[in-house]
Design a protein around this motif. Structure first.
Motif, mmCIF file in Angstrom:
data_model
loop_
_atom_site.group_PDB
_atom_site.id
_atom_site.type_symbol
_atom_site.label_atom_id
_atom_site.label_comp_id
_atom_site.label_asym_id
_atom_site.label_seq_id
_atom_site.Cartn_x
_atom_site.Cartn_y
_atom_site.Cartn_z
ATOM 1 N N PRO A 1 0.813 -1.233 0.000
ATOM 2 C CA PRO A 1 0.000 0.000 0.000
ATOM 3 C C PRO A 1 0.842 1.276 0.000
ATOM 4 C CG PRO A 1 -0.876 -1.552 1.584
ATOM 5 C CD PRO A 1 0.415 -2.135 1.101
ATOM 6 N N THR A 2 1.975 1.259 0.715
ATOM 7 C CA THR A 2 2.861 2.420 0.691
ATOM 8 C C THR A 2 3.338 2.686 -0.725
ATOM 9 O OG1 THR A 2 3.679 1.901 2.898
ATOM 10 C CG2 THR A 2 5.026 3.393 1.585
ATOM 11 N N LYS B 1 -5.748 5.115 -2.368
ATOM 12 C CA LYS B 1 -6.674 5.714 -1.413
ATOM 13 C C LYS B 1 -5.940 6.449 -0.307
ATOM 14 C CE LYS B 1 -10.583 2.748 -2.076
ATOM 15 N NZ LYS B 1 -10.762 1.308 -1.959
ATOM 16 N N GLY B 2 -6.633 7.410 0.309
ATOM 17 C CA GLY B 2 -6.095 8.060 1.493
ATOM 18 C C GLY B 2 -5.086 9.149 1.181
ATOM 19 N N VAL B 3 -4.769 9.341 -0.106
ATOM 20 C CA VAL B 3 -3.861 10.416 -0.469
ATOM 21 C C VAL B 3 -4.722 11.528 -1.048
ATOM 22 C CG1 VAL B 3 -1.858 11.045 -1.848
ATOM 23 C CG2 VAL B 3 -2.120 8.710 -1.033
ATOM 24 N N ILE B 4 -4.429 12.758 -0.663
ATOM 25 C CA ILE B 4 -5.260 13.864 -1.145
ATOM 26 C C ILE B 4 -4.961 14.120 -2.620
ATOM 27 C CG2 ILE B 4 -5.841 16.289 -0.829
ATOM 28 C CD1 ILE B 4 -4.635 15.823 2.087
#
Lengths: 259, 251
Positions: free
Chosen positions: A178-179, A254-257
């Motif tokens: 995921p990273t 996901k989770g990154v603006i």
């Protein structure tokens, strides 16, 4: 809302300006002869005709496009499917890195098109030689980016995994990959670009169908209108492919603006 | 007699670098009791984090040993949760995803771990933010998620390594109150690291004062003020003065 609308107008204006300038230097002031640089009107006519006509190179424009896409995408997919896991394994398992790296470092600086002569000798000018060439040019960025991405895994995230008792494989799956995902997706996008560039180059050198072939044939018989048609098709399809990939990326990461 | 959860006996830690050996911890003896809120208090770079890492198993003591619940600490494990200085949340997971991660690693079923995670999300006051990604949360809320995540794995002991260090002053006070509220509702053994003296006195059952490198334990204070504590009572201020006097000499 209003602001966004005006930006769209700006984009349309940019294309209109480009076409206008082109039209101006050809049809209006006749700076270039039509046998050297045909006007956009001529190119548009050729484009329409070429949609159904097989003259002068034996295939219609859609047939050429389909042929190029088929080869480019097969090689590309193979490169992604094989290259990404190899990059991940290299970054995560030291022994894989030590084993693969010497060969990979040797192959990495060789541009995709430099493989073409050897591939033609080995596999002829058919589909195989091109698919292998494209595979190699997609493979390299996929390996590089997934490797770099996995290496960006934060220690503190791994500590969290360790204190939760995650196994090494769980940490690869749940934390490192995921990273690395944004980086991996960027590699997948770069690979698509280089696949599309390489297929055209390969077809220019040796082939019997495809956009590169069509352009090369048109050069031989002095038909710049067909050449420009082919170039615009290459540009449009390249943009379309990376647009589609960007959409996929936005869904996967996901989770990154997003800006 | 209260039950000992952590026993540290003559713990020393050295780091070897290019420039030689640095002695960070020296012969530390410390016991932590069940459901105690112990604060490790000391100046900036005095090896508090290293000490916590030795207890959590992320580092191994060069000599001496640490036992938790009678088991010698040799590697990290789910019985010891850690909340980190900077939020170590997984940015690709939602609040729910982060909090349920511990139980998920241990193979707990989805329904069961969701319920458990929901309980701790509610406990830390993040009801309604289950599906938010950490990047959308404020610093204080992110640390709440970190606390819920540590709690949700039901560790024997939790280490909090300067968890409020980078929050603004107002949020920091609020989070200290919140931590006490959460801890009084769900008692756990907590080892809390800070370099802020007010925070130490506000939170602690017992304060252990560490010196600069090589760190040793310099003094110990049992804090018997009743909770909720007030930063401005004479007792609080007197303790503060007493402890600062000792710290200042040791720096």
């Amino acid at each position: 809302m209003k602001k966004k609308k005006s930006y769209i107008w700006l984009s349309i204006l940019s294309i209109a300006f480009f076409l206008g300038l082109w039209w101006f230097v050809t049809d209006v002031i006749g700076m270039f002869k039509s046998t050297v640089l045909p006007s956009p009107v001529v190119v548009a006519q050729t484009f329409i005709k070429k949609m159904s006509s097989t003259a002068p190179d034996g295939a219609t424009l859609p047939q050429h496009i389909f042929s190029s896409l088929k080869i480019a995408l097969s090689g590309y997919l193979a490169g992604v499917v094989i290259g990404t896991p190899i990059g991940i394994m290299m970054a995560w398992y030291k022994r894989v890195d030590l084993f693969v790296r010497p060969v990979f470092d040797l192959i990495r600086p060789i541009p995709g098109i430099a493989w073409i002569p050897l591939m033609i000798i080995m596999f002829g000018i058919g589909m195989t030689s091109k698919v292998v060439t494209i595979f190699l040019s997609a493979f390299v960025p996929c390996v590089l980016n997934s490797y770099t991405g996995i290496r960006q895994t934060k220690d503190v995230h791994l500590w969290v995994g360790q204190t939760f008792g995650a196994s090494n494989f769980q940490m690869l799956l749940h934390i490192a990959i995921p990273t690395a995902l944004p980086m991996i997706m960027a590699g997948v996008r770069v690979a698509l670009g280089s696949s599309w560039t390489t297929i055209i180059a390969a077809e220019l050198l040796a082939s019997t169908r495809g956009l590169g072939f069509m352009i090369q044939q048109a050069r031989g018989i002095y038909r710049p209108d067909i050449i420009i048609c082919g170039m615009l098709a290459i540009g449009a399809i390249g943009s379309l492919l990376s647009y589609v990939l960007q959409k996929i990326e936005n869904r996967v990461v996901k989770g990154v603006i997003h800006n | 007699m209260r039950k000992k959860i952590i026993e540290c006996s003559r713990v020393s830690k050295e780091f070897t670098t290019d420039r030689g050996t640095v002695n960070v911890l020296q012969n530390i003896d410390l016991d932590v009791y069940e459901n105690e809120l112990l604060v490790l208090f000391g100046p900036g770079q005095c090896g508090k984090s290293t000490f916590i890492n030795c207890m959590a198993g992320l580092d191994i003591a060069t000599s001496g040993h640490v036992t938790v619940n009678g088991h010698k600490v040799e590697k990290p494990g789910p019985d010891r949760g850690v909340v980190y200085q900077r939020t170590a949340l997984f940015p690709w997971l939602t609040v729910m995803g982060n909090v349920e991660y511990g139980p998920k690693c241990r193979g707990m079923g989805k329904k069961e771990r969701r319920e458990k995670a929901q309980y701790y999300i509610d406990l830390v006051g993040l009801t309604g933010f289950e599906n938010a990604y950490p990047s959308k949360l404020s610093g204080g809320m992110q640390q709440r998620v970190g606390i819920a995540r540590a709690y949700c794995n039901e560790p024997t002991v939790m280490f909090l390594d300067e968890p409020f260090g980078h929050l603004d002053a107002q949020t920091r006070y609020l989070m200290q109150e919140e931590l006490i509220r959460i801890w009084e509702k769900e008692k756990r053994t907590i080892v809390f690291v800070t370099n802020n003296i007010e925070e130490a006195i506000y939170l602690a059952d017992r304060i252990v004062l560490m010196t600069n490198c090589p760190s040793t334990l310099k003094a110990e204070y049992q804090i018997d003020l009743s909770r909720p504590r007030d930063y401005t009572t004479p007792e609080f201020l007197q303790l503060r003065e007493e402890i600062s006097a000792v710290v200042d000499k040791s720096i």
